[in-house]
Design an enzyme around this catalytic site. Structure first.
Site, PDB file in Angstrom:
ATOM      1  N   THR A   1     -21.572  -6.763  45.861  1.00 58.94           N
ATOM      2  CA  THR A   1     -21.771  -7.126  44.455  1.00 58.94           C
ATOM      3  C   THR A   1     -22.270  -8.551  44.289  1.00 58.94           C
ATOM      4  O   THR A   1     -23.075  -8.836  43.399  1.00 58.94           O
ATOM      5  CB  THR A   1     -20.452  -6.937  43.681  1.00 58.94           C
ATOM      6  OG1 THR A   1     -20.087  -5.556  43.707  1.00 58.94           O
ATOM      7  CG2 THR A   1     -20.587  -7.381  42.235  1.00 58.94           C
TER       8      THR A   1
ATOM      9  N   ASP B   1     -24.541  -1.595  50.840  1.00 54.73           N
ATOM     10  CA  ASP B   1     -23.671  -1.282  49.708  1.00 54.73           C
ATOM     11  C   ASP B   1     -22.351  -0.876  50.338  1.00 54.73           C
ATOM     12  O   ASP B   1     -22.285   0.099  51.082  1.00 54.73           O
ATOM     13  CB  ASP B   1     -24.250  -0.137  48.885  1.00 54.73           C
ATOM     14  CG  ASP B   1     -23.400   0.198  47.659  1.00 54.73           C
ATOM     15  OD1 ASP B   1     -22.156   0.097  47.752  1.00 54.73           O
ATOM     16  OD2 ASP B   1     -23.961   0.568  46.619  1.00 54.73           O
ATOM     17  N   SER B   2     -21.286  -1.626  50.074  1.00 56.22           N
ATOM     18  CA  SER B   2     -20.081  -1.439  50.883  1.00 56.22           C
ATOM     19  C   SER B   2     -19.481  -0.050  50.750  1.00 56.22           C
ATOM     20  O   SER B   2     -18.751   0.393  51.634  1.00 56.22           O
ATOM     21  CB  SER B   2     -19.036  -2.514  50.565  1.00 56.22           C
ATOM     22  OG  SER B   2     -18.502  -2.358  49.277  1.00 56.22           O
TER      23      SER B   2
ATOM     24  N   THR C   1     -16.697  -5.644  48.031  1.00 59.74           N
ATOM     25  CA  THR C   1     -15.234  -5.588  47.969  1.00 59.74           C
ATOM     26  C   THR C   1     -14.670  -4.215  48.303  1.00 59.74           C
ATOM     27  O   THR C   1     -13.530  -4.119  48.764  1.00 59.74           O
ATOM     28  CB  THR C   1     -14.732  -6.002  46.575  1.00 59.74           C
ATOM     29  OG1 THR C   1     -15.251  -5.097  45.590  1.00 59.74           O
ATOM     30  CG2 THR C   1     -15.166  -7.416  46.236  1.00 59.74           C
ATOM     31  N   ASP C   2     -15.439  -3.142  48.094  1.00 58.44           N
ATOM     32  CA  ASP C   2     -14.882  -1.800  48.279  1.00 58.44           C
ATOM     33  C   ASP C   2     -14.344  -1.598  49.686  1.00 58.44           C
ATOM     34  O   ASP C   2     -13.296  -0.978  49.881  1.00 58.44           O
ATOM     35  CB  ASP C   2     -15.935  -0.729  47.985  1.00 58.44           C
ATOM     36  CG  ASP C   2     -16.189  -0.544  46.504  1.00 58.44           C
ATOM     37  OD1 ASP C   2     -15.436  -1.117  45.693  1.00 58.44           O
ATOM     38  OD2 ASP C   2     -17.156   0.167  46.156  1.00 58.44           O
TER      39      ASP C   2
ATOM     40  N   THR D   1      -5.500  -5.446  51.614  1.00 60.51           N
ATOM     41  CA  THR D   1      -5.978  -4.213  51.004  1.00 60.51           C
ATOM     42  C   THR D   1      -6.465  -4.545  49.598  1.00 60.51           C
ATOM     43  O   THR D   1      -5.936  -5.448  48.945  1.00 60.51           O
ATOM     44  CB  THR D   1      -4.868  -3.145  50.967  1.00 60.51           C
ATOM     45  OG1 THR D   1      -5.418  -1.892  50.561  1.00 60.51           O
ATOM     46  CG2 THR D   1      -3.737  -3.520  50.016  1.00 60.51           C
TER      47      THR D   1
ATOM     48  N   THR E   1       3.062   4.889  56.348  1.00 67.13           N
ATOM     49  CA  THR E   1       3.594   5.277  55.054  1.00 67.13           C
ATOM     50  C   THR E   1       2.543   5.155  53.954  1.00 67.13           C
ATOM     51  O   THR E   1       1.666   4.288  54.014  1.00 67.13           O
ATOM     52  CB  THR E   1       4.810   4.417  54.681  1.00 67.13           C
ATOM     53  OG1 THR E   1       5.239   4.747  53.354  1.00 67.13           O
ATOM     54  CG2 THR E   1       4.494   2.930  54.729  1.00 67.13           C
ATOM     55  N   GLN E   2       2.651   6.016  52.967  1.00 63.69           N
ATOM     56  CA  GLN E   2       1.810   5.895  51.781  1.00 63.69           C
ATOM     57  C   GLN E   2       2.230   4.717  50.913  1.00 63.69           C
ATOM     58  O   GLN E   2       1.460   4.262  50.062  1.00 63.69           O
ATOM     59  CB  GLN E   2       1.891   7.170  50.946  1.00 63.69           C
ATOM     60  CG  GLN E   2       1.328   8.396  51.610  1.00 63.69           C
ATOM     61  CD  GLN E   2       1.553   9.650  50.790  1.00 63.69           C
ATOM     62  OE1 GLN E   2       1.675   9.604  49.563  1.00 63.69           O
ATOM     63  NE2 GLN E   2       1.598  10.799  51.458  1.00 63.69           N
TER      64      GLN E   2
END
Length: 334
Positions: A13, A56-57, A88-89, A159, A270-271
């Site tokens: 971006t 484009d990430s 950033t993605d 993250t 873990t989620q």
């Protein structure tokens, strides 16, 4: 070693402009960036390199991790530090991969970017880039980090948690490496010490690793369909809570056991955003230990995925990969 910093623009971006169909990469972004940076007092001297084809990430592939790392390694001894401009993605995915590919780094690699393009009003690009340049020019650590908003985070502990906030990244299980306000506060206990260089530029198979999120209704047939792919060599299992999965679902554990027996390295994370997998805290998860599933401790999904990719690309024996995966390599787990 020069006191200069290398800025590597990979896309994202930060280097886009508005088109009729939305944001798209800006031609000649490097010249625009230089105009914004030249003459800003206090910044370290820098050189700018752009990838021939901006990424484009959202389209990032594992092979592009190698392309980015190769650009850095080729110039490693010529610069004091490195700033990588990235979308950033998938920034946390790339930062994680670079940390495992550049083990033993003796100078900082800092990824940054923007939520709003550089040429748009209210852009956060220059604030992020100015500070990333200063940190890359002064830090003595060899970490791969992400600077965004007000904090420098270890890349393989990061993250993306917000699609709209300027503080877009979080590090749920590790403290920030540095925090930036009027003063820059570097946490001396956090950075990794430099070690012997162990740089790796592997050839990745994009189909070698998959992610499976445990969910109500997950069936053994779905696990078999995913793990029967002959190209698959690693699976990140995103489980409930402290590492649990449903044991009342007929054949689910057997399907995972068949995958492990075929040589697929299955790791369990873990989620939950915070806290580790404790495989065996509940009887339902203890069965995973018995069939050879490896606990991912408190790694992020991005770190677990990238670590598994790098290990599988550099080791052919699943037993070696399982053993190496459970060992902290560069600060990715507590």
């Amino acid at each position: 070693m020069s006191a200069r910093v290398l800025v590597l623009h990979t896309g994202g971006t930060i280097g886009m402009e508005r088109g009729t169909d939305g944001y798209r990469p800006m031609p000649c972004f490097g010249a625009v960036l230089r105009r914004h940076l030249d003459g800003v007092s206090g910044l370290p001297a820098f050189d700018l390199v752009e990838l021939a084809q901006p990424i484009d990430s959202a389209n990032l592939q594992p092979a592009q991790w190698t392309a980015i790392a190769a650009e850095l390694v080729a110039r490693w001894d010529d610069y004091r530090g490195f700033v990588v401009l990235h979308g950033t993605d998938t920034m946390a995915w790339t930062a994680s991969a670079l940390s495992f590919m550049l083990r033993g780094a003796d100078r900082p690699v800092i990824l940054t970017g923007a939520q709003i393009p550089l040429v748009e009003p209210r852009s956060d690009a220059l604030a992020n880039l100015h500070t990333a340049l200063l940190l890359a020019g002064t830090l003595s650590c060899g970490d791969v980090g992400i600077f965004f908003g007000r904090r420098l985070l270890r890349g393989n502990r990061s993250t993306k948690f917000s699609s709209t906030a300027f503080d877009a990244f979080a590090s749920p299980n590790a403290a920030a490496l540095a925090e930036v306000g009027i003063e820059v506060s570097v946490h001396a206990h956090s950075p990794l010490p430099a070690g012997a260089r162990d740089f790796q530029l592997p050839e990745f198979d994009p189909h070698a690793v998959a992610v499976l999120t445990v969910h109500p209704g997950l069936s053994a047939r779905q696990v078999d369909a995913l793990t029967d792919d002959p190209a698959l060599r690693g699976l990140v299992l995103c489980s409930y809570g402290a590492g649990n999965l449903p044991d009342a679902t007929p054949g689910l554990l057997d399907a995972l056991a068949r995958a492990v027996a075929r040589g697929v390295v299955v790791v369990n994370r873990t989620q939950g955003a915070h806290g580790p997998v404790v495989q065996g805290a509940y009887a339902i998860a203890a069965a995973l230990n018995r069939i050879g599933v490896v606990a991912a401790a408190d790694m992020t999904l991005e770190a677990a995925f990238a670590k598994l990719h790098v290990l599988l690309a550099t080791h052919s024996d699943p037993a070696v990969v399982r053993a190496r995966f459970g060992t902290a390599l560069c600060g990715e787990m507590s």
